[in-house]
Design a protein around this motif. Structure first.
Motif, PDB file in Angstrom:
ATOM      1  N   ALA A  14       0.812  -1.218   0.000  1.00  0.00           N
ATOM      2  CA  ALA A  14       0.000   0.000   0.000  1.00  0.00           C
ATOM      3  C   ALA A  14       0.843   1.265   0.000  1.00  0.00           C
ATOM      4  O   ALA A  14       0.495   2.255  -0.649  1.00  0.00           O
ATOM      5  CB  ALA A  14      -0.936   0.004   1.208  1.00  0.00           C
ATOM      6  N   GLY A  15       1.947   1.249   0.714  1.00  0.00           N
ATOM      7  CA  GLY A  15       2.760   2.449   0.820  1.00  0.00           C
ATOM      8  C   GLY A  15       3.406   2.873  -0.478  1.00  0.00           C
ATOM      9  O   GLY A  15       3.857   4.018  -0.610  1.00  0.00           O
ATOM     10  N   GLN A  16       3.456   1.956  -1.462  1.00  0.00           N
ATOM     11  CA  GLN A  16       4.046   2.274  -2.759  1.00  0.00           C
ATOM     12  C   GLN A  16       3.001   2.296  -3.878  1.00  0.00           C
ATOM     13  O   GLN A  16       3.358   2.478  -5.045  1.00  0.00           O
ATOM     14  CB  GLN A  16       5.116   1.228  -3.107  1.00  0.00           C
ATOM     15  CG  GLN A  16       6.214   1.086  -2.069  1.00  0.00           C
ATOM     16  CD  GLN A  16       7.043   2.356  -1.944  1.00  0.00           C
ATOM     17  OE1 GLN A  16       7.391   2.987  -2.936  1.00  0.00           O
ATOM     18  NE2 GLN A  16       7.361   2.733  -0.714  1.00  0.00           N
ATOM     19  N   TRP A  18       0.477   4.414  -4.395  1.00  0.00           N
ATOM     20  CA  TRP A  18      -0.041   5.730  -4.754  1.00  0.00           C
ATOM     21  C   TRP A  18       1.087   6.749  -4.632  1.00  0.00           C
ATOM     22  O   TRP A  18       2.082   6.522  -3.952  1.00  0.00           O
ATOM     23  CB  TRP A  18      -1.213   6.118  -3.841  1.00  0.00           C
ATOM     24  CG  TRP A  18      -0.871   6.047  -2.383  1.00  0.00           C
ATOM     25  CD1 TRP A  18      -0.936   4.943  -1.569  1.00  0.00           C
ATOM     26  CD2 TRP A  18      -0.340   7.105  -1.570  1.00  0.00           C
ATOM     27  NE1 TRP A  18      -0.492   5.239  -0.308  1.00  0.00           N
ATOM     28  CE2 TRP A  18      -0.124   6.564  -0.272  1.00  0.00           C
ATOM     29  CE3 TRP A  18      -0.048   8.446  -1.801  1.00  0.00           C
ATOM     30  CZ2 TRP A  18       0.381   7.325   0.773  1.00  0.00           C
ATOM     31  CZ3 TRP A  18       0.461   9.212  -0.759  1.00  0.00           C
ATOM     32  CH2 TRP A  18       0.661   8.645   0.506  1.00  0.00           C
ATOM     33  N   ARG A  70       3.782  11.558  -1.608  1.00  0.00           N
ATOM     34  CA  ARG A  70       4.672  10.540  -1.059  1.00  0.00           C
ATOM     35  C   ARG A  70       6.095  10.665  -1.585  1.00  0.00           C
ATOM     36  O   ARG A  70       7.071  10.420  -0.864  1.00  0.00           O
ATOM     37  CB  ARG A  70       4.116   9.146  -1.379  1.00  0.00           C
ATOM     38  CG  ARG A  70       4.939   8.002  -0.801  1.00  0.00           C
ATOM     39  CD  ARG A  70       4.329   6.659  -1.129  1.00  0.00           C
ATOM     40  NE  ARG A  70       4.166   6.457  -2.560  1.00  0.00           N
ATOM     41  CZ  ARG A  70       5.155   6.109  -3.374  1.00  0.00           C
ATOM     42  NH1 ARG A  70       6.378   5.932  -2.902  1.00  0.00           N
ATOM     43  NH2 ARG A  70       4.926   5.923  -4.658  1.00  0.00           N
ATOM     44  N   LEU A 123      -1.491   9.025   8.522  1.00  0.00           N
ATOM     45  CA  LEU A 123      -0.436   8.456   7.682  1.00  0.00           C
ATOM     46  C   LEU A 123      -0.284   6.955   7.907  1.00  0.00           C
ATOM     47  O   LEU A 123       0.101   6.221   6.994  1.00  0.00           O
ATOM     48  CB  LEU A 123       0.892   9.166   7.948  1.00  0.00           C
ATOM     49  CG  LEU A 123       0.972  10.629   7.521  1.00  0.00           C
ATOM     50  CD1 LEU A 123       2.283  11.250   7.991  1.00  0.00           C
ATOM     51  CD2 LEU A 123       0.822  10.759   6.012  1.00  0.00           C
ATOM     52  N   SER A 124      -0.581   6.482   9.136  1.00  0.00           N
ATOM     53  CA  SER A 124      -0.445   5.048   9.403  1.00  0.00           C
ATOM     54  C   SER A 124      -1.474   4.230   8.633  1.00  0.00           C
ATOM     55  O   SER A 124      -1.260   3.042   8.383  1.00  0.00           O
ATOM     56  CB  SER A 124      -0.566   4.769  10.904  1.00  0.00           C
ATOM     57  OG  SER A 124      -1.849   5.111  11.387  1.00  0.00           O
ATOM     58  N   LEU A 126      -2.516   5.196   5.542  1.00  0.00           N
ATOM     59  CA  LEU A 126      -2.084   5.265   4.146  1.00  0.00           C
ATOM     60  C   LEU A 126      -0.921   4.334   3.861  1.00  0.00           C
ATOM     61  O   LEU A 126      -0.714   3.909   2.717  1.00  0.00           O
ATOM     62  CB  LEU A 126      -1.669   6.702   3.794  1.00  0.00           C
ATOM     63  CG  LEU A 126      -2.792   7.730   3.659  1.00  0.00           C
ATOM     64  CD1 LEU A 126      -2.193   9.123   3.462  1.00  0.00           C
ATOM     65  CD2 LEU A 126      -3.723   7.389   2.498  1.00  0.00           C
ATOM     66  N   GLN A 127      -0.149   3.997   4.900  1.00  0.00           N
ATOM     67  CA  GLN A 127       1.039   3.168   4.717  1.00  0.00           C
ATOM     68  C   GLN A 127       1.036   2.040   5.758  1.00  0.00           C
ATOM     69  O   GLN A 127       1.818   2.052   6.703  1.00  0.00           O
ATOM     70  CB  GLN A 127       2.298   4.034   4.843  1.00  0.00           C
ATOM     71  CG  GLN A 127       2.345   5.149   3.799  1.00  0.00           C
ATOM     72  CD  GLN A 127       3.521   6.087   3.979  1.00  0.00           C
ATOM     73  OE1 GLN A 127       3.846   6.496   5.095  1.00  0.00           O
ATOM     74  NE2 GLN A 127       4.173   6.436   2.886  1.00  0.00           N
ATOM     75  N   SER A 129       2.026  -1.090   5.932  1.00  0.00           N
ATOM     76  CA  SER A 129       2.801  -2.271   5.565  1.00  0.00           C
ATOM     77  C   SER A 129       3.135  -3.178   6.736  1.00  0.00           C
ATOM     78  O   SER A 129       3.362  -4.376   6.556  1.00  0.00           O
ATOM     79  CB  SER A 129       4.101  -1.847   4.865  1.00  0.00           C
ATOM     80  OG  SER A 129       4.872  -1.015   5.711  1.00  0.00           O
ATOM     81  N   VAL A 195      -4.714   0.449   0.952  1.00  0.00           N
ATOM     82  CA  VAL A 195      -4.803   1.463   2.007  1.00  0.00           C
ATOM     83  C   VAL A 195      -5.914   1.085   2.983  1.00  0.00           C
ATOM     84  O   VAL A 195      -6.947   0.532   2.595  1.00  0.00           O
ATOM     85  CB  VAL A 195      -5.091   2.842   1.371  1.00  0.00           C
ATOM     86  CG1 VAL A 195      -5.498   3.868   2.418  1.00  0.00           C
ATOM     87  CG2 VAL A 195      -3.879   3.315   0.580  1.00  0.00           C
TER      88      VAL A 195
END
Length: 220
Positions: A14-16, A18, A70, A123-124, A126-127, A129, A195
């Protein structure tokens, strides 16, 4: 058919998945239920019980607008609603290594870094992992496709793993930027990007704490 392996891959990537995101984030909790979960499950390393309960009692709800790039690392946050949130900034902006926060009409440079600022908890989600390393997941096939803020999601029950004595496993509330305590969570995972669109902490079968995106647009 959606499998547990695919859900884990979604979370890990997910962190990569978008480049930019902007929208509205909403945080809410039932104070009594959240405190009850803390009383039952809130012993976490390095957290004072008295401090955590006091902070929990002071926070009820927050809404904020955000914009994140990002690749550049630029972040803009504008708090639109804060109930009983003393000492939290109304806005945050990050440009590379420079971090600034606005309190009232005054912008201040924050030398201690973004981790010391309230308002960036979204932010947690959105990312996410590290989620699969710290909770056990169970697909909720009976729910079918869920929809959060106009995005198709898969609903997953998550049970927090016990933190190991060496600190390699985080408590689930730390992962989801929630108050310490709680072992049962429901996650709504964007089935395209991975996400976390919504996280619910469950207490006695009901939602005790909620973090969610009420509006979000990626890569525009």
């Amino acid at each position: 058919m959606l499998t547990a392996d695919r859900v884990l891959r979604l979370l890990a990537g997910a962190g990569q998945a978008w480049t930019t995101a902007h929208g509205e984030f909403h945080y809410w909790r039932d104070i009594a239920a959240a405190n009850a979960e803390f009383e039952a499950h809130g012993a976490i390393s390095g957290t004072s019980r008295a401090t955590t309960v006091r902070e929990a009692a002071a926070i009820a709800e927050e809404r904020l607008h955000f914009r994140v790039d990002r690749v550049s690392g630029d972040i803009d946050v504008d708090a639109r609603e804060q109930r009983e949130l003393p000492a939290r900034p109304e806005a945050v902006r990050i440009r590379g290594a420079q971090v600034e926060a606005r309190f009232g009409s005054e912008w201040r440079t924050i030398t201690s870094g973004p981790s010391s600022i309230g308002g960036l908890e979204f932010l947690s989600l959105l990312q996410p992992s590290s989620v699969h390393d710290n909770v056990d997941l169970l697909l909720l096939a009976e729910l079918g496709a869920a929809n959060v803020a106009g995005r198709s999601c898969v609903a997953v029950d998550a049970t927090a793993k016990e933190p190991d004595p060496f600190g390699h496993t985080l408590g689930a509330p730390e992962l989801f930027a929630m108050v310490a305590g709680g072992t049962e969570f429901r996650l709504y995972i964007d089935d395209a990007l991975g996400v976390l669109m919504r996280v619910e902490k469950i207490h006695n079968g009901a939602v005790a704490e909620l973090a969610e995106f009420t509006r979000i647009v990626f890569d525009q």
